[in-house]
Design an enzyme around this catalytic site. Sequence first.
Site: not given
Length: 185
Positions: A116, A166
């Site tokens: 997003h 990540t």
Amino acid sequence: MDVRSQKQRMLAGDLYIADAPELAEDNRRISDWLDRYNATNTKTQPERQALLTEAFAQVGEGCNIRPPFHCDYGYNISLGRGVFLNFNCCILDVVAVSIGDMTQIGPGVQILTADHPRDPVERRQMLEFGRPIRIGANVWIGGGALIMPGITIGDDAIIGAGSVVTRDVPAGGIAVGNPARLRGA
């Protein structure tokens, strides 16, 4: 002016609106398929594999996903030969997810290509985008791990249970923790 459909934008990894009619229909189709697939606990691996080939971009010989399983579209998922996903895995496949031969994925693992915007104005417009995930061959991902958007995990790597990945993990690397760090690094 960009005349591409929301689906074309999504597949390109560009900003798109997820509830656009074409994508909503694709999601309804895979939801129907998931209802069928997730009722296959008593079916054999070859019976489940036949269903996987209906929904996924590519399915190598001997793949096994134990239900329940969840995904956004299915058509962006490619599985190599002998891939195994244990119970309750989730793949948000708004763009390509490739999983190499003989990779084993523990229960409750989430593979998340959807992302997003960081800009709150864009988020209020319900925009999102995707970044592809590539998981190499002979990888072992422990239960409950999260693989974040845009990650590449090299061949023969190990991801510890509960790790939040990540950053890319090189071939043969062992990553553990939240955020996941290379062991020994």
